[in-house]
Design a protein around this motif. Structure first.
Motif: not given
Length: 355
Positions: A287-301
């Protein structure tokens, strides 16, 4: 929301042959954003051959007092070299005073709000870094608090923050108990050398302190040590709610769930920094990868289920998490998931990163 800002490196201190302490200067305009609780961490990022690399490192400097309205002027993290590590190698060999690094605002829930009582920690290697902040903050702010630290290292020469911990013992001799175990070196005094496994901890901990009176246990370091310490404490009757864990590294495949196909036409709806959106999830994608494709500001480390930076509330739908080494049982029961490890188990999934 967590955000990155460029911070200048104010100091680089060699701790051991394979570790350094990096200190960042926080400009006045950003100090409120970098207020942190004792035990939290920072994510650092850099670009390597066009690929973004992020790593999390615990803050070892004490947390600012509630009366300090301005926030921290400096932040220090400890970095230990990892074989082939893209960031740790750079930190030990190239970073110098005056360099600027992209630093995320503090995150993490491996924390302790200072309060009276007895607390304890079992740490291994670089697991000392968040606990150093926790102990220093607790003993400085709360005169009715005591702390027992059981730390394990390979040798005295490989022990991070050796002088800083010794200084705490000098400052708080009646309230700070320090026990050191070296796995590959005999000590002239103290405990015999060897690993701190579950069996040894089960016998050792009751001999060191009244286990039943400890208000909070903090376990930090390698996966095996943390898991062994938890099992030992649970066997000694310690409630799970009094045990707090942070794991710095988990080998690939450890406790990993088998990959299963994503339901056809899955969609993730996500709320992030006050804005929402809905996007298709590709087969096998988290789900993070799907969100990141559209919202690069999604939080992760870390993207490994260890740091907890990508924690989100599951509003609706069902997910399966491959691994979870960051969320407490109470958090998962309340509906939180790690987006980096979550895959949709239903065609519609809704996440809230702001909650």
């Amino acid at each position: 929301m967590a955000r990155f800002h460029p911070l200048p490196v104010a100091a680089v201190e060699r701790l051991t042959d394979d570790s350094v302490a990096l200190t960042f200067a926080v400009p006045p305009a950003l100090r409120a954003e970098y207020r942190h609780a004792a035990g939290q961490h920072l994510a650092l990022r850099r670009s390597v051959d066009g690929t973004e690399v992020r790593r999390t490192y615990s803050i070892c400097s004490p947390a600012p007092a509630p009366t300090d309205a301005e926030g921290p002027r400096r932040l220090t993290v400890g970095v230990r070299l990892v074989d082939g590590g893209a960031f740790s190698t750079y930190a030990l060999k190239e970073i110098a005073v005056g360099h600027e690094l992209e630093v995320m605002t503090p995150a993490g829930r491996f924390t302790l709000e200072p309060a009276p009582g007895l607390y304890a920690a079992v740490v291994g290697g670089s697991g000392i870094t968040p606990v150093l902040s926790i102990v220093t903050t607790l003993l400085t702010r709360e005169p009715e608090a005591r702390f027992c630290l059981l730390r394990s290292d390979r040798t005295s020469a490989s022990t991070m923050f050796l002088e800083e911990v010794a200084d705490l013992k000098d400052r708080f001799p009646e309230r700070f108990q320090l026990v050191t175990v070296l796995s590959r070196e005999e000590q002239q005094a103290g405990l015999p050398s060897g690993r701190l496994d579950e069996e040894r901890l089960a016998a050792l901990l009751p001999a060191l302190l009244p286990v039943e009176r400890v208000a909070g246990w903090f376990l930090c370091g390698p996966f095996g040590l943390v898991q062994g310490a938890e099992r030992a404490l649970r066997a000694l009757g310690v409630a799970r709610t009094r045990i707090h864990e942070e794991i710095f590294h988990v080998d690939a495949g450890t406790a990993a769930a088998p990959t299963r196909p994503t339901p056809a036409h899955s969609t993730v709806t996500a709320r992030l920094d006050g804005r929402g959106g809905a996007w298709a999830v590709q087969d096998g994608e988290s789900l993070l990868e799907a969100v990141l494709r559209n919202r690069p500001d999604a939080p992760y480390a870390c993207k490994g289920g260890v740091c907890g930076t990508c924690r989100a509330f599951l509003v609706s739908g069902e997910v399966r998490m491959d691994r979870n080494f960051a969320l407490e049982p109470e958090e998962t029961e309340a509906g939180y998931v790690l987006a980096c490890q979550s895959h949709p188990a239903t065609e519609q999934v809704e996440l809230d990163f702001d909650r």
